[in-house]
Design a protein around this motif. Structure first.
Motif, PDB file in Angstrom:
ATOM      1  N   UNK A 150      59.833 -11.968 -38.692  1.00  0.00           N
ATOM      2  CA  UNK A 150      60.901 -11.014 -38.365  1.00  0.00           C
ATOM      3  C   UNK A 150      62.182 -11.377 -39.108  1.00  0.00           C
ATOM      4  N   UNK A 151      62.493 -12.663 -39.201  1.00  0.00           N
ATOM      5  CA  UNK A 151      63.667 -13.091 -39.955  1.00  0.00           C
ATOM      6  C   UNK A 151      63.577 -12.659 -41.410  1.00  0.00           C
ATOM      7  N   UNK A 152      62.423 -12.874 -42.033  1.00  0.00           N
ATOM      8  CA  UNK A 152      62.212 -12.477 -43.427  1.00  0.00           C
ATOM      9  C   UNK A 152      62.320 -10.964 -43.581  1.00  0.00           C
ATOM     10  N   UNK A 153      61.696 -10.219 -42.663  1.00  0.00           N
ATOM     11  CA  UNK A 153      61.693  -8.755 -42.729  1.00  0.00           C
ATOM     12  C   UNK A 153      63.114  -8.193 -42.607  1.00  0.00           C
ATOM     13  N   UNK A 154      63.871  -8.719 -41.645  1.00  0.00           N
ATOM     14  CA  UNK A 154      65.246  -8.235 -41.450  1.00  0.00           C
ATOM     15  C   UNK A 154      66.108  -8.485 -42.689  1.00  0.00           C
ATOM     16  N   UNK A 155      66.030  -9.704 -43.233  1.00  0.00           N
ATOM     17  CA  UNK A 155      66.808 -10.020 -44.428  1.00  0.00           C
ATOM     18  C   UNK A 155      66.454  -9.111 -45.586  1.00  0.00           C
ATOM     19  N   UNK A 156      65.159  -8.872 -45.770  1.00  0.00           N
ATOM     20  CA  UNK A 156      64.680  -8.024 -46.872  1.00  0.00           C
ATOM     21  C   UNK A 156      65.144  -6.583 -46.703  1.00  0.00           C
ATOM     22  N   UNK A 157      64.986  -6.042 -45.507  1.00  0.00           N
ATOM     23  CA  UNK A 157      65.334  -4.638 -45.266  1.00  0.00           C
ATOM     24  C   UNK A 157      66.842  -4.402 -45.322  1.00  0.00           C
ATOM     25  N   UNK A 158      67.616  -5.358 -44.836  1.00  0.00           N
ATOM     26  CA  UNK A 158      69.078  -5.216 -44.913  1.00  0.00           C
ATOM     27  C   UNK A 158      69.547  -5.221 -46.364  1.00  0.00           C
ATOM     28  N   UNK A 209      72.004 -31.767 -35.381  1.00  0.00           N
ATOM     29  CA  UNK A 209      71.365 -31.134 -34.227  1.00  0.00           C
ATOM     30  C   UNK A 209      71.341 -29.610 -34.360  1.00  0.00           C
ATOM     31  N   UNK A 210      72.419 -29.027 -34.896  1.00  0.00           N
ATOM     32  CA  UNK A 210      72.508 -27.560 -34.981  1.00  0.00           C
ATOM     33  C   UNK A 210      71.467 -26.963 -35.916  1.00  0.00           C
ATOM     34  N   UNK A 211      71.023 -27.740 -36.902  1.00  0.00           N
ATOM     35  CA  UNK A 211      70.069 -27.234 -37.892  1.00  0.00           C
ATOM     36  C   UNK A 211      68.648 -27.619 -37.498  1.00  0.00           C
ATOM     37  N   UNK A 212      68.133 -26.975 -36.450  1.00  0.00           N
ATOM     38  CA  UNK A 212      66.807 -27.275 -35.926  1.00  0.00           C
ATOM     39  C   UNK A 212      65.768 -26.223 -36.293  1.00  0.00           C
ATOM     40  N   UNK A 213      64.710 -26.104 -35.482  1.00  0.00           N
ATOM     41  CA  UNK A 213      63.605 -25.191 -35.811  1.00  0.00           C
ATOM     42  C   UNK A 213      64.007 -23.725 -35.881  1.00  0.00           C
ATOM     43  N   UNK A 214      65.001 -23.304 -35.095  1.00  0.00           N
ATOM     44  CA  UNK A 214      65.433 -21.910 -35.158  1.00  0.00           C
ATOM     45  C   UNK A 214      66.048 -21.588 -36.516  1.00  0.00           C
ATOM     46  N   UNK A 215      66.791 -22.543 -37.064  1.00  0.00           N
ATOM     47  CA  UNK A 215      67.380 -22.355 -38.395  1.00  0.00           C
ATOM     48  C   UNK A 215      66.286 -22.292 -39.458  1.00  0.00           C
ATOM     49  N   UNK A 216      65.323 -23.214 -39.359  1.00  0.00           N
ATOM     50  CA  UNK A 216      64.277 -23.313 -40.369  1.00  0.00           C
ATOM     51  C   UNK A 216      63.338 -22.108 -40.345  1.00  0.00           C
ATOM     52  N   UNK A 217      63.053 -21.590 -39.152  1.00  0.00           N
ATOM     53  CA  UNK A 217      62.046 -20.537 -39.038  1.00  0.00           C
ATOM     54  C   UNK A 217      62.624 -19.130 -38.900  1.00  0.00           C
ATOM     55  N   UNK A 218      63.938 -18.992 -38.758  1.00  0.00           N
ATOM     56  CA  UNK A 218      64.524 -17.652 -38.685  1.00  0.00           C
ATOM     57  C   UNK A 218      65.589 -17.453 -39.760  1.00  0.00           C
ATOM     58  N   UNK A 219      66.590 -18.340 -39.801  1.00  0.00           N
ATOM     59  CA  UNK A 219      67.684 -18.155 -40.756  1.00  0.00           C
ATOM     60  C   UNK A 219      67.246 -18.375 -42.205  1.00  0.00           C
ATOM     61  N   UNK A 220      66.425 -19.402 -42.456  1.00  0.00           N
ATOM     62  CA  UNK A 220      65.956 -19.641 -43.823  1.00  0.00           C
ATOM     63  C   UNK A 220      65.092 -18.478 -44.323  1.00  0.00           C
ATOM     64  N   UNK A 221      64.097 -18.010 -43.547  1.00  0.00           N
ATOM     65  CA  UNK A 221      63.358 -16.816 -43.991  1.00  0.00           C
ATOM     66  C   UNK A 221      64.253 -15.584 -44.135  1.00  0.00           C
ATOM     67  N   UNK A 222      65.262 -15.443 -43.273  1.00  0.00           N
ATOM     68  CA  UNK A 222      66.217 -14.335 -43.350  1.00  0.00           C
ATOM     69  C   UNK A 222      66.920 -14.350 -44.712  1.00  0.00           C
ATOM     70  N   UNK A 223      67.390 -15.540 -45.114  1.00  0.00           N
ATOM     71  CA  UNK A 223      68.059 -15.679 -46.417  1.00  0.00           C
ATOM     72  C   UNK A 223      67.079 -15.475 -47.564  1.00  0.00           C
ATOM     73  N   UNK A 224      65.867 -15.989 -47.409  1.00  0.00           N
ATOM     74  CA  UNK A 224      64.852 -15.836 -48.466  1.00  0.00           C
ATOM     75  C   UNK A 224      64.473 -14.371 -48.658  1.00  0.00           C
ATOM     76  N   UNK A 225      64.305 -13.645 -47.551  1.00  0.00           N
ATOM     77  CA  UNK A 225      63.953 -12.224 -47.646  1.00  0.00           C
ATOM     78  C   UNK A 225      65.038 -11.424 -48.351  1.00  0.00           C
ATOM     79  N   UNK A 226      66.302 -11.697 -48.000  1.00  0.00           N
ATOM     80  CA  UNK A 226      67.420 -10.993 -48.633  1.00  0.00           C
ATOM     81  C   UNK A 226      67.512 -11.354 -50.108  1.00  0.00           C
ATOM     82  N   UNK A 227      67.322 -12.632 -50.426  1.00  0.00           N
ATOM     83  CA  UNK A 227      67.436 -13.097 -51.816  1.00  0.00           C
ATOM     84  C   UNK A 227      66.332 -12.492 -52.687  1.00  0.00           C
ATOM     85  N   UNK A 228      65.112 -12.466 -52.176  1.00  0.00           N
ATOM     86  CA  UNK A 228      63.996 -11.859 -52.908  1.00  0.00           C
ATOM     87  C   UNK A 228      64.270 -10.388 -53.193  1.00  0.00           C
TER      88      UNK A 228
END
Length: 507
Positions: free
Chosen positions: A315-323, A427-446
């Motif tokens: 979902x993170x990847x999809x949102x970044x890509x579609x936006x 501490x702030x950069x945990x699994x939520x960052x890795x599995x949602x924000x990083x794919x979000x940025x990757x989807x937008x960048x692609x």
């Protein structure tokens, strides 16, 4: 126990609900989402809530007391070599156990997973030893941070650009839900042995130093390891048509994450068992409680990782890509900030840190103040990360000034806030960052045709950086408040003295 579990579930709901609402609103407005993908996301959110609650309860009754016990026992061995060896082994084991590192390693296929994981683990182990020695020998944290961050930035000049962002990201992902509770508790245990006035301040800072080790290790790997440049694995959105397929996807993936969590926790449990056999630190009742806590931790982390990886990552990847494809790509910046503000509240280790801070400071620094500072910091970092995706500006233009400001603040704030701030970055950069924000940025960048390795990677590093500033600003506010209260107390004492003197003269 049931009452505590209900409190943990309530805390989890309040953490996960905001990001769920944001995604739902986006799916019916700017970025319409396939029904199957939405079902995956909602199921993932439910697993997050239950998993986070069980994990939080488990760490409270298992990882924290075990870490504190080991931390208090280590200095009593009076053999520095044994202390260093045990600390090194602990650092390596808990890093290999960290699920976030597995996720990052899987997204950088140009380096074999085991090579990257062991490189990072050794880096953390060595700096965990350094952090332990700092606590025991009362070495100033800010001095070590200045020296080693200077080395990091100098070394990064000799590394291929594709490795720089991955190296800084590795520092953030190694301090996640498995590592943080154990390291922080061990720090409290070590500080308890000293018993001097600065022990409380030095109980923080272990996570901060452990975040530097992997950055240096991966930078060295980038210099000496022969590759054709760092690549990445694209995120795929599962093709799910109905609820049955969605349920089947989770059922199929769950065993893999159960195996991953078992691989993570078993070495820690075995180490703790050997420690108990040698030192007899805990009595039978405590061991039973710790055992139950590990079961809660295992169950909670398995559900949490399944939820974020199966439900949130696509979902993170999809949102970044579609936006990015919507023709309103500028929306990525404010929406990224909004998502970042609420997403950090769903990080399991953040709640562990906040409770520890409130406990150590006797309520002087509340959980609410910590969470607000972290949320503001992460919101700013995600906004800047999205700006990088849109413009392609170098990560150095953000990290160098940011770390210079953070290191400069260490001379202005109370020492305890330096340790808390640099711990909170990891501490702030945990699994939520890795599995949602990083794919979000990757989807937008692609979608925008950018360089994913240089423009999307690095978001974890930026999420780890901004809390260093916001928490230390909180320290400045706290210091000013304390000075005002002290001045008021002095004024009140002066008034009382004047009244006494006037009364004596009158008599």
């Amino acid at each position: 126990m049931n009452k505590i579990l209900k409190e943990k579930i309530s805390e989890s709901v309040s953490s996960v609900l905001p990001i769920t609402i944001i995604v739902l609103l986006l799916s019916v407005t700017i970025t319409p989402m396939p029904v199957g993908t939405m079902v995956l996301f909602l199921t993932g959110a439910a697993l997050l809530i239950v998993g986070m609650a069980l994990f939080s309860l488990g760490t409270d009754v298992s990882m924290t007391p075990m870490g504190e016990g080991i931390g208090a026992q280590l200095p009593r061995t009076k053999n520095l070599f044994i202390v260093i060896l045990i600390t090194l082994i602990i650092g390596i084991l808990i890093t290999i156990a960290e699920p976030d590192l597995q996720v990052l390693a899987g997204q950088v296929p140009s380096i074999p997973n085991n090579v990257l994981i062991w490189t990072v683990a050794v880096g953390v182990g060595l700096f965990f030893v350094l952090a332990m020695l700092r606590t025991l020998f009362k070495i100033r944290l800010s001095l070590l941070l200045i020296v080693f961050y200077a080395v990091v930035f100098i070394l990064s000049a000799f590394v291929p650009n594709e490795f720089v962002s991955v190296a800084f990201d590795s520092g953030g992902v190694t301090t996640g839900p498995v590592t943080v509770p154990f390291i922080m508790a061990l720090g409290v245990g070590l500080a308890s042995i000293r018993g001097d006035s600065g022990a409380q301040e030095d109980s923080f800072g272990l996570v901060a130093l452990c975040s530097i080790g992997p950055v240096l290790a991966v930078l060295l790997l980038g210099i000496f390891y022969p590759t054709n440049g760092a690549g990445y694995t694209a995120v795929t959105v599962p093709d799910v048509e109905d609820t049955r397929q969605a349920a089947h996807t989770f059922v199929v993936e769950l065993p893999a994450y159960i195996h991953e969590v078992l691989s993570a926790l078993v070495p820690i449990i075995l180490f703790c068992a050997v420690f108990q056999l040698i030192f007899r630190r805990f009595h039978t009742m405590q061991l039973r409680k710790i055992g139950v806590g590990f079961v809660y931790t295992f169950t909670g982390l398995s559900l949490f990782l399944t939820g974020v990886n199966v439900g949130f990552m696509p979902v993170g990847h999809y949102l970044g890509q579609q936006l990015a494809l919507s023709g309103r790509e500028w929306v990525l910046v404010p929406l990224g900030m909004l998502i970042g503000y609420f997403l950090v509240t769903a990080e399991p280790a953040v709640h562990v840190l906040n409770r520890q801070v409130e406990s150590i400071t006797n309520g002087g620094i509340s959980q609410r103040a910590m969470m607000l500072s972290l949320s503001i910091g992460v919101a700013c970092s995600v906004g800047m990360a999205m700006l990088r995706v849109l413009t392609g500006i170098s990560i150095y233009y953000i990290l160098v000034p940011g770390y210079l400001a953070a290191l400069g603040l260490t001379f202005c704030v109370p020492k305890i806030f330096t340790g808390i701030a640099f711990d909170s970055g990891g501490v702030a950069s945990g699994p939520m960052t890795t599995t949602f924000l990083l794919p979000f940025a990757m989807g937008a960048c692609e979608a925008l045709g950018g360089n994913v390795m240089t423009d999307a990677f690095g978001i974890v590093a930026m999420v780890a950086m901004t809390p260093l500033l916001t928490i230390q600003v909180l320290g400045l506010i706290y210091k000013k408040k304390q000075n005002s209260e002290d001045a008021s107390d002095v004024s009140a004492e002066d008034e009382d003295s004047i009244i006494v003197l006037e009364g004596a003269e009158h008599e």
